[in-house]
Design an enzyme around this catalytic site. Structure first.
Site, short mmCIF file in Angstrom:
data_model
loop_
_atom_site.label_atom_id
_atom_site.label_comp_id
_atom_site.label_asym_id
_atom_site.label_seq_id
_atom_site.Cartn_x
_atom_site.Cartn_y
_atom_site.Cartn_z
N LYS A 79 64.26 46.95 93.68
CA LYS A 79 64.64 45.55 93.43
C LYS A 79 64.14 44.67 94.57
O LYS A 79 64.17 45.08 95.73
CB LYS A 79 66.16 45.46 93.29
CG LYS A 79 66.68 44.09 92.86
CD LYS A 79 68.19 44.13 92.66
CE LYS A 79 68.74 42.78 92.25
NZ LYS A 79 70.20 42.80 92.05
N SER A 154 71.92 41.05 87.76
CA SER A 154 70.69 40.51 88.32
C SER A 154 69.57 41.53 88.47
O SER A 154 68.41 41.17 88.67
CB SER A 154 70.99 39.88 89.69
OG SER A 154 71.43 40.88 90.60
N SER A 178 75.81 43.77 88.79
CA SER A 178 74.36 43.60 88.67
C SER A 178 73.53 44.87 88.51
O SER A 178 72.33 44.80 88.28
CB SER A 178 73.82 42.82 89.88
OG SER A 178 74.19 41.48 89.76
#
Length: 485
Positions: A79, A154, A178
């Site tokens: 990420k 996210s 997330s």
């Protein structure tokens, strides 16, 4: 052979037995990305040159039978809010466009020490603020199961890349759901470890008392293998816990006969769709069939999780994001004529709408005259939520329920309606507020969109979570669904 949908576990064995080289694995992964990612849009940056070079070095070690490292030759996606030395790290924001870190995050150091190969950085909601990956400054990732749906957020890029067979595992971060929410939407396995289980050094901070890094994979055992590689106390993170029991796979195959599982009535209440309720009830019967006892309980403060979470997280974010001021690094407004203008314009132009909304909310909640009514009260509610879980865990081993109230929503449907978007975090935020471990596994589909089942455990009891999730996975096999995409 194509390795695109092979599990981490199988790839480890194939490389160990010299049936495939790390170079072949990496090459196949980049071929898959070239073929599929123009549609899925999960990657923000690829580290192809370095990955190929690293794989060739591992080929030589493989030939000499020097295959040390738990993840030797295994490709990974990271990420884009996790610092990677020498590889652009943007947090999907204009604010950090072109920012190349000069140091390595702890989790990346650990993964590199285990000889995993970085493929690239994955798309996300800007600064991890959002639940759909639509707040990214660069691109909108789509759900591999339905290209008209969001992948969640996210960590949407992290989930979509794994589901689409573009990496066997990825890392995400989970502040209010997330990792688990996109894992549920994309039909994969996502774990938020206990707060402090994994070092946050090198994770760009959103809400420091809630953030936690965790793995996303296509199988439960793969998830455990990756967590083993990244846990441990870290002198660079004072909140990392001195708990050194990083063996999550030895008991994973043990049956769950006699295990006591709690099903909170609030988790099947208002706002949870009929399809999700039906899938979870089926999953509960599966767990009973495996020998576990499942009983209904109450977690009465669940409904206060979202307001409490958004006050606390936004307050911490307004503090953490004050470091992006246009001076030391990050976006620097070219139009500013004074220091004050530089601050204002760099931040106004560099941050997106959702990030600015949360900074405003957090600054307001911390301001004189409102601190007690908002921030202090939210912390008291947080304690009540934690107490709810403590009371349940006196008599039960695990809590079960849906990961999200609904399946993935359509792209564009909720981006302009923040309150509706925030409501998707109903079942995930309490876990962060209480600092507990939570895992999402697939448990069904509705109109082609996956449904996630969430298991919540006692602090630092990821072992039991993996055991339950693994046993459930043996009865609900979702693995064949990925190759149909």
């Amino acid at each position: 052979m194509t390795i695109r949908y092979e599990s981490v576990e199988n790839l480890i064995n194939l490389i160990k037995n010299k049936e495939i080289t790390p170079s072949k694995v990496v090459s196949d992964i980049y071929d898959a990305i070239e073929e599929t990612d123009p549609t899925i849009k999960s990657f923000l940056a690829l580290d192809k040159e370095n990955a190929i070079k690293k794989a060739q070095e591992l080929d030589e070690l493989q030939a000499k039978d020097q295959m040390e490292g738990k993840l030797f030759g295994i490709p990974m996606g990271i990420k884009d809010n996790i610092i990677t030395e020498g590889v652009e790290t943007t947090c999907a924001s204009k604010m950090l466009e072109g920012f190349v870190p000069i140091y390595e995050s702890t989790v990346m150091n650990k993964l590199r020490n285990e000889q995993a190969v970085l493929i690239g950085k994955l798309n996300m909601d800007e600064f991890a603020m959002g639940g759909s990956t639509e707040t990214s400054y660069y691109k909108k990732t789509v759900n591999p199961f339905d290209h008209t749906a969001v992948p969640g957020g996210s960590s949407g890029g992290s989930a979509a890349a794994v589901a689409a067979g573009l990496v066997p595992f990825s890392l995400g971060s989970d502040t209010g759901g997330s990792i688990r929410q996109p894992a549920a939407y994309c039909g994969i396995v996502g774990l938020k470890p206990t707060y402090g289980r994994v070092s946050r050094f090198g994770l760009v901070a959103f809400a420091s008392s809630l953030d936690q890094i965790g793995p996303l994979t296509r199988t439960v055992k793969d998830n455990a293998l990756v967590l083993e590689a990244i846990t441990g106390v870290d002198e660079n993170d004072s909140t990392s816990a001195p708990v050194e029991d990083a063996d999550y796979t030895s008991d994973i195959g043990k049956d769950i006969k006699g295990l006591k599982i709690a099903l909170p009535s609030e988790y099947l209440g208002e706002g949870v769709s009929d399809e999700v309720k039906a899938s979870v009830k089926e999953a509960v019967e599966t767990l009973r069939g495996l020998g576990a006892t499942v009983e209904e309980v109450s977690l009465p403060n669940t409904k206060y999780g979202i307001p409490s979470y958004y006050v606390i997280a936004s307050s911490e974010a307004s503090s953490n994001l004050s470091r992006f001021d246009g001076i030391r690094y990050g976006y620097h407004s070219p139009e500013a004529n004074s220091l004050e203008e530089l601050y204002k314009m760099s931040r106004s132009e560099g941050f997106g709408e959702e990030v600015k909304r949360r900074i405003f909310l957090g600054t307001f909640a911390l301001s004189s005259g409102y601190y007690d009514a908002f921030y202090k009260k939210s912390q008291k509610v947080r304690t009540l939520i934690k107490d709810d879980f403590n009371r349940i865990f006196e008599n039960y081993d695990v809590v079960v329920g849906p990961t999200t109230p609904t399946t993935a929503f359509n792209l564009g449907d909720e981006i302009d309606d923040p309150l509706t978007m925030y409501a998707n975090d109903l079942l995930t935020t309490p876990v962060n507020l209480a600092g507990l471990p939570g895992i999402s596994v697939p448990c069904g589909q509705s109109n082609g969109r996956p449904i996630g089942l969430q298991f919540i455990g006692k602090p630092f009891d990821e072992k039991t979570l993996y055991r339950v999730a693994y046993q459930y996975e043996t009865k609900f096999n979702f693995h064949n669904e990925y190759e149909k995409l």
